[in-house]
Write an enzyme that holds these catalytic residues in place. Structure first.
Site, PDB file in Angstrom:
ATOM      1  CD  GLN A  42      13.207  -2.076   7.454  1.00 12.05           C
ATOM      2  OE1 GLN A  42      12.808  -1.517   8.472  1.00 12.05           O
ATOM      3  NE2 GLN A  42      13.927  -3.186   7.498  1.00 12.05           N
ATOM      4  CG  ASP A  48       1.473  -0.576  12.811  1.00 10.62           C
ATOM      5  OD1 ASP A  48       0.766   0.168  13.532  1.00 10.62           O
ATOM      6  OD2 ASP A  48       1.508  -1.808  12.946  1.00 10.62           O
ATOM      7  N   GLY A  75      18.529  -4.292  15.488  1.00  8.72           N
ATOM      8  CA  GLY A  75      17.735  -4.416  14.261  1.00  8.72           C
ATOM      9  C   GLY A  75      17.186  -3.057  13.878  1.00  8.72           C
ATOM     10  CD  GLU A 140       8.651  -3.901  15.689  1.00 10.59           C
ATOM     11  OE1 GLU A 140       8.690  -5.067  16.166  1.00 10.59           O
ATOM     12  OE2 GLU A 140       8.264  -3.642  14.550  1.00 10.59           O
ATOM     13  CD  GLU A 149       9.093 -11.718  12.061  1.00  9.04           C
ATOM     14  OE1 GLU A 149      10.159 -11.101  11.998  1.00  9.04           O
ATOM     15  OE2 GLU A 149       8.003 -11.225  11.743  1.00  9.04           O
ATOM     16  CG  HIS A 318       2.612  -4.454  10.873  1.00 11.95           C
ATOM     17  ND1 HIS A 318       2.944  -3.658  11.949  1.00 11.95           N
ATOM     18  CD2 HIS A 318       3.623  -5.345  10.771  1.00 11.95           C
ATOM     19  CE1 HIS A 318       4.102  -4.039  12.443  1.00 11.95           C
ATOM     20  NE2 HIS A 318       4.529  -5.063  11.745  1.00 11.95           N
TER      21      HIS A 318
HETATM   22  C1  SAM Z   1      10.854  -5.366  12.721  1.00 10.70           C
HETATM   23  S1  SAM Z   1      12.218  -4.692  11.965  1.00 10.70           S
HETATM   24  C2  SAM Z   1      12.346  -3.181  12.850  1.00 10.70           C
HETATM   25  C3  SAM Z   1      13.084  -2.122  12.108  1.00 10.70           C
HETATM   26  C4  SAM Z   1      13.174  -0.786  12.826  1.00 10.70           C
HETATM   27  N1  SAM Z   1      13.825  -0.919  14.111  1.00 10.70           N
HETATM   28  C5  SAM Z   1      11.815  -0.177  13.025  1.00 10.70           C
HETATM   29  O1  SAM Z   1      11.345  -0.170  14.159  1.00 10.70           O
HETATM   30  O2  SAM Z   1      11.216   0.267  12.040  1.00 10.70           O
HETATM   31  C6  SAM Z   1      13.505  -5.666  12.630  1.00 10.70           C
HETATM   32  C7  SAM Z   1      14.839  -5.436  11.982  1.00 10.70           C
HETATM   33  O3  SAM Z   1      15.795  -6.158  12.732  1.00 10.70           O
HETATM   34  C8  SAM Z   1      16.726  -6.752  11.855  1.00 10.70           C
HETATM   35  N2  SAM Z   1      17.273  -7.902  12.593  1.00 10.70           N
HETATM   36  C9  SAM Z   1      16.612  -9.025  12.987  1.00 10.70           C
HETATM   37  N3  SAM Z   1      17.434  -9.841  13.662  1.00 10.70           N
HETATM   38  C10 SAM Z   1      18.633  -9.230  13.714  1.00 10.70           C
HETATM   39  C11 SAM Z   1      19.898  -9.587  14.258  1.00 10.70           C
HETATM   40  N4  SAM Z   1      20.067 -10.750  14.893  1.00 10.70           N
HETATM   41  N5  SAM Z   1      20.923  -8.720  14.120  1.00 10.70           N
HETATM   42  C12 SAM Z   1      20.749  -7.542  13.468  1.00 10.70           C
HETATM   43  N6  SAM Z   1      19.588  -7.160  12.903  1.00 10.70           N
HETATM   44  C13 SAM Z   1      18.549  -7.986  13.026  1.00 10.70           C
HETATM   45  C14 SAM Z   1      15.909  -7.111  10.624  1.00 10.70           C
HETATM   46  O4  SAM Z   1      16.726  -7.242   9.490  1.00 10.70           O
HETATM   47  C15 SAM Z   1      14.961  -5.918  10.552  1.00 10.70           C
HETATM   48  O5  SAM Z   1      15.449  -4.888   9.751  1.00 10.70           O
END
Ligand code: SAM
Length: 380
Positions: A42, A48, A75, A140, A149, A318
């Site tokens: 995270q 970034d 997420g 995001e 992804e 990143h």
């Molecule tokens: C790229 S990170 C972004 C985290 C945060 N929103 C940020 O901007 O710093 C994406 C997050 O979404 C979560 N995620 C991905 N698919 C998901 C889903 N179907 N349901 C819930 N969470 C999800 C991942 O575990 C991850 O922590």
């Protein structure tokens, strides 16, 4: 999102990779979600600056979308976007996170005294139920070259279930770009593509000097192995803008409010780029994306914001760019035209990884067209 280290490189037992196919949730969790449960990962995203500034500005320069509104953060990870939404004046924020990172997010929300506004829910967005529909979905979700992804599928599902008919998507639009590129400076190892295929020489010299074994006989097999690898796999890189030798072309435009999962299963485009540099070597193509925060037609942003991952003179993001190398490089000139047939589909073994077919043809400014070349790449 999008990390060289995140676990999407392992294959999953997912079937066809099309949006309708069943995902083995346990395998997906082990391979994909696991890294997101770590604060170190995270932190990479939170560090970034380009990403953070874009999301921060999109929220705080468009408070009218948030004041008194309900927001869903798909997420939420550390909870950062949910916290900003609350600080911008949201009445209620649902912060959904699939991994145990939800515990840290809950802690962070409390430490910032926003527990009455932000509700952290641990679970997959596909499985959870909210008590109401929301005015804003913020997420995001972008991977390398935008769609790696495949997290956008989850955002689309959330939108169709939980966004009010008048609701706004953050981000609202996305685009994928492709441009012809040349090798970088030879002292910048990562982008010296021609050098990296042959860099056994320096190693041979050192091995002989320090350890008394002459490894020069392995120079050719090494070079062949490297070529095979780089002609099959795309390369993560932070390109310098002066490596872009032709006009960038848009491969795909997405309206986040209306796009369907079906629309993003495959990206297909025939594009053309004009070489803009005198006498240079075309080494391959660079791919990147941008997203925009423009609100919606009926409820536009007061201040539109762009997050771009294009080659940059600064540190970039990143996400970097994906480089698709050609071998051997082709000498090109100002005003030559490069025509590209591009296709990107999901890997059959792992729907979060991508296969790319990239065929190109060069029409020289003299009128002569060079024979077409076709390559296949894997974005792992
Ligand atoms: C790229 S990170 C972004 C985290 C945060 N929103 C940020 O901007 O710093 C994406 C997050 O979404 C979560 N995620 C991905 N698919 C998901 C889903 N179907 N349901 C819930 N969470 C999800 C991942 O575990 C991850 O922590």
């Amino acid at each position: 999102m999008g990390s060289r280290e995140n676990g999407v490189t392992s294959s999953t037992s997912r079937g066809s990779g099309n949006g309708g196919a069943k995902v083995d949730k346990e395998v997906d969790f082990a391979n994909y979600f696991c890294t997101y449960a770590f604060l170190y990962h995270q932190k990479e995203m939170l560090s970034d600056r380009v990403r953070m500034d874009a999301y921060f500005n999109s929220v705080f320069k468009n408070k009218h979308h948030f004041v008194g509104k309900t927001v869903l953060d798909v997420g939420t990870g550390s909870g950062i976007l949910a916290i900003w939404s609350a600080q911008a004046g949201a009445r209620k924020v649902y912060a959904v996170e699939a991994t145990k990172m939800a515990d840290h997010a809950r802690e962070l929300v409390k430490a910032n005294n926003l527990q009455d506004v932000v509700e952290v829910i641990e679970g997959s967005i596909e499985d959870i139920t909210l008590p109401e529909k929301v005015d804003v979905i913020i997420s995001e979700w972008m991977g390398y070259f935008l769609l790696r992804e495949s997290m956008f599928d989850s955002v689309i599902i959330a939108r169709d279930r939980w966004l009010k008919p008048t609701g706004v998507m953050y981000p609202s639009h996305a685009r994928m770009w492709l441009a012809p590129i040349r090798s970088g400076l030879s002292d910048h190892k990562m982008s010296d593509y021609e050098g990296c295929m042959d860099d056994w020489h320096g190693f041979v010299k050192e091995t002989k000097t320090y350890y008394g074994v002459d490894m020069s006989v392995l120079t050719k097999p090494f070079s062949e192995e490297q070529k095979k690898y780089y002609l099959k796999n795309s390369l993560w890189n932070n390109l310098h803008p002066n490596q872009v030798v032709g006009t960038p072309a848009v491969l795909k435009e997405i309206d986040c409010l209306t796009v369907t999962v079906e629309d993003i299963l495959k990206v297909e485009a025939c594009v053309s780029s004009t070489i803009t540099k005198e006498d240079t070597r075309l080494c391959g193509f660079g791919g990147w994306f941008d997203v925009h925060f423009n609100g919606r037609k009926e409820n536009p942003a007061e201040c539109g914001v762009e997050l771009t991952t294009a080659p940059s003179i600064d540190d970039g993001t990143h996400w970097g760019q994906q480089v698709f190398l050609l071998h051997p490089p082709v000498r090109v000139n100002d005003q030559d035209e490069v025509r590209v047939n591009f296709s990107m589909t999901r890997s059959a073994e792992n729907h979060r990884l991508m296969n790319v077919d990239l065929a190109y043809e060069i029409k020289l400014s003299s009128g002569v067209t060079l024979p077409p070349v076709a390559n296949k790449f894997f974005i792992e």
